[in-house]
Write an enzyme that holds these catalytic residues in place. Structure first.
Site, mmCIF file in Angstrom:
data_model
loop_
_atom_site.group_PDB
_atom_site.id
_atom_site.type_symbol
_atom_site.label_atom_id
_atom_site.label_comp_id
_atom_site.label_asym_id
_atom_site.label_seq_id
_atom_site.Cartn_x
_atom_site.Cartn_y
_atom_site.Cartn_z
ATOM 1 N N HIS A 34 44.426 50.948 33.714
ATOM 2 C CA HIS A 34 43.956 50.740 35.086
ATOM 3 C C HIS A 34 45.135 50.395 35.980
ATOM 4 C CE1 HIS A 34 43.259 46.084 35.550
ATOM 5 N NE2 HIS A 34 44.351 46.308 34.864
ATOM 6 N N CYS A 89 50.496 44.528 38.680
ATOM 7 C CA CYS A 89 49.226 45.176 38.327
ATOM 8 C C CYS A 89 48.960 46.398 39.199
ATOM 9 C CB CYS A 89 48.059 44.194 38.450
ATOM 10 S SG CYS A 89 48.206 42.809 37.314
ATOM 11 N N HIS A 125 48.894 50.595 33.872
ATOM 12 C CA HIS A 125 49.195 49.825 32.667
ATOM 13 C C HIS A 125 47.834 49.698 31.969
ATOM 14 C CE1 HIS A 125 47.802 46.834 35.513
ATOM 15 N NE2 HIS A 125 47.488 46.059 34.491
ATOM 16 N N HIS A 134 44.990 47.550 28.915
ATOM 17 C CA HIS A 134 44.552 46.349 28.207
ATOM 18 C C HIS A 134 43.617 46.707 27.053
ATOM 19 C CE1 HIS A 134 46.140 43.781 31.383
ATOM 20 N NE2 HIS A 134 45.512 44.504 32.284
ATOM 21 N N ASP A 176 35.931 53.384 26.869
ATOM 22 C CA ASP A 176 36.980 53.273 25.854
ATOM 23 C C ASP A 176 37.973 54.442 25.912
ATOM 24 O OD1 ASP A 176 38.288 52.076 23.672
ATOM 25 O OD2 ASP A 176 37.287 53.440 22.279
ATOM 26 N N HIS A 177 39.255 54.087 25.853
ATOM 27 C CA HIS A 177 40.344 55.067 25.893
ATOM 28 C C HIS A 177 40.293 55.905 27.168
ATOM 29 C CE1 HIS A 177 41.077 53.853 21.773
ATOM 30 N NE2 HIS A 177 42.226 54.463 21.828
ATOM 31 N N GLU A 234 40.443 40.252 29.690
ATOM 32 C CA GLU A 234 41.389 41.313 30.052
ATOM 33 C C GLU A 234 42.632 41.180 29.177
ATOM 34 O OE1 GLU A 234 42.110 43.007 34.239
ATOM 35 O OE2 GLU A 234 43.615 41.428 34.004
#
Lengths: 135, 135, 135, 135, 135, 135
Positions: free
Chosen positions: F15, F34, F40, F42, F80-81, F125
């Site tokens: 994100h 951020c 980047h 998480h 996810d992913h 996060e």
């Protein structure tokens, strides 16, 4: 007998697993959803271990404040909140799998730490997948 | 092939890092805030590993209840809720760094456990700093 | 509906539980080995939660970097690697139990954060004993 | 140099420690409350490590999806939500201590993974008792 | 304002989910593999929280040593290394789901603790499934 | 009295925090690193709690297998992913802060679960930053 001093650190980054000479189909077949062209990311949790004699005067293998600084310079500053594929030079020609990231971290630290000391890099890509690279 | 049985334990203690032959300035320069003359402290989390053959009759490397008792006698009873510098004899002449505490624990257990067994001591000073001492 | 943003932090400190108007015997009877006159210590692990509306423009309850700074100024800088009884003014007249430490942290943060926001302080004295103080 | 890729997994099972040729008294003397004839149980947390070279093309020691499947077939499917003594064939003649369970897991995986790769099995019976079996 | 003091504890036990008035088929349909007639088991990790005023003299909500003893008497001694269905009286007529186990623990502690204090029971059946029961 | 059943889950995603009507400078000033345009990521660790009565027949607040499926459908499969900004419709017009992600998860589950049940979403996060969203 051996003594290893460990320090934990962490960085958050985006990456994708992608071989530039392969078709999208082959990348998807080998790397699955980790090959998503839009990237995904992880909280990488890192443990660095330094193996060597305990200094009889200070009682330390290494000053943990120095180890913390080395990790910051070599890993956290260049990797944290970055896209590993696009922004970290080592991964322009190397797929940023957790194995390769651990190996790159080991090599960067190796170049900064006296070769009398062994180095162990344990890198968690997720709480369920991790690598230990040592020598 | 090797098999290692591990047991966790813990103790809380105060300490300071301080070399008696050095000036306060030198102690502060080498040990930083860990040299505070009024002490600070930690929750030490300990893992003790015993390496040896699995007994074919019992299926155990060692009875974990015996290992738990040994750790209580040699580590928890003498170290827990103590000031390591003032109240633990081994640290009257040895700086209580996490490396030296792990080494002292290893030596105390070595004196109690058959030398056919290897011993691994992993000692967390904080969740971020720890040592593995083995032989 | 409520939203609470949490940030973790930590500090290591020495303390003892001791009531100055009581005899040593009574202190030992009430506080047990926590009353050791030579002090013992802990790795305090802290979670601070801030409850309030999500800002519709930034998507944040509070900028976590500001919260991190507040915790550093009000908790980590004055408490870390200190003897709470001797070096932290709030505990000159208040016994540094985990309940009282959590309450002091809450009050120090309350004085710095807009009263439209709720504050939750979760403080681990050990991985097995902890307190939640909120309001 | 060595690189080990780890994958975590888990299973929940009932067991008892019991030697069929011993009296109930001797079983109780050796195994304590773990010998309860009505069984007790654990959440077994498993880490499997595979040691080998990093494939220069894929950047992987082994495809973690394949490792995950092997663990599912050899460990999770036959062990999860089972009574180890009554329902898992390996423990009909072998006491299901954590040492023996780790050894059985290692042997089952050894039969499925190229012998050029080393295998490490770390098995937690509880968060406080665990075994590492490797070769 | 509220202050809650927490203490962790743990017990290992076997159980099965089974309604005696249902057929095996219905039990299997509702409870899945948790209904295995041969039992399975868990490491139950428990957090008990006591909410009340901080005693201005001692700085404590409750003496954590007393809370630890109560948990030992009411939970660890009767539940640890037991088969919950066969050996714990409360579950002779109550299905030992994690919800019901948490409720039984809460009720047993409620009978022992002054009703001026609130009680929170957090019970992990696995690291991935847990319940909070409070009042 | 209240009972809440929790289930853990997780997803990994990329994100960036970015307000489309702001300049790059303002985005950097508000969101810091951020806001990196290259993203980047998480490992998001999720706990979903469902508050309601314990069914007197089954002993459950809700069948945890159903809760696990709902989380898979509403959160893991779509998130996810993935790159949250580019590939998850809810974040095309909403900044994917941890507060907003928790709120979106809560709303998606709210639409699927009987309103007699309360819902709590705890979303990590990183191991150091997390949010609780409930109603």
């Amino acid at each position: 007998m051996s003594t290893t001093l460990y320090r934990k650190a962490h960085f958050n980054a985006a990456h994708r697993l992608y071989h530039p000479e392969w078709s999208d189909e082959k990348n998807a077949a080998v790397f699955g959803k980790c090959s998503n062209p839009n990237y995904h990311g992880h909280n990488y949790e890192l443990e660095v271990g330094i193996t060597g004699p305990i200094d009889p005067v200070t009682g330390m293998v290494m000053d943990v404040a120095i180890l913390k600084s080395l990790i910051k310079e070599e890993v956290e500053d260049p990797f944290d909140h970055k896209n590993l594929n696009l922004e970290v030079s080592e991964f322009k020609t190397l797929i940023p799998t957790v194995e390769n990231i651990a190996k790159v971290i080991w090599e960067k630290l190796r170049a900064r730490i006296d070769t009398n000391y062994g180095i162990i890099v344990k890198l968690y890509e997720t709480p369920r997948n991790f690598v230990v690279h040592q020598g």
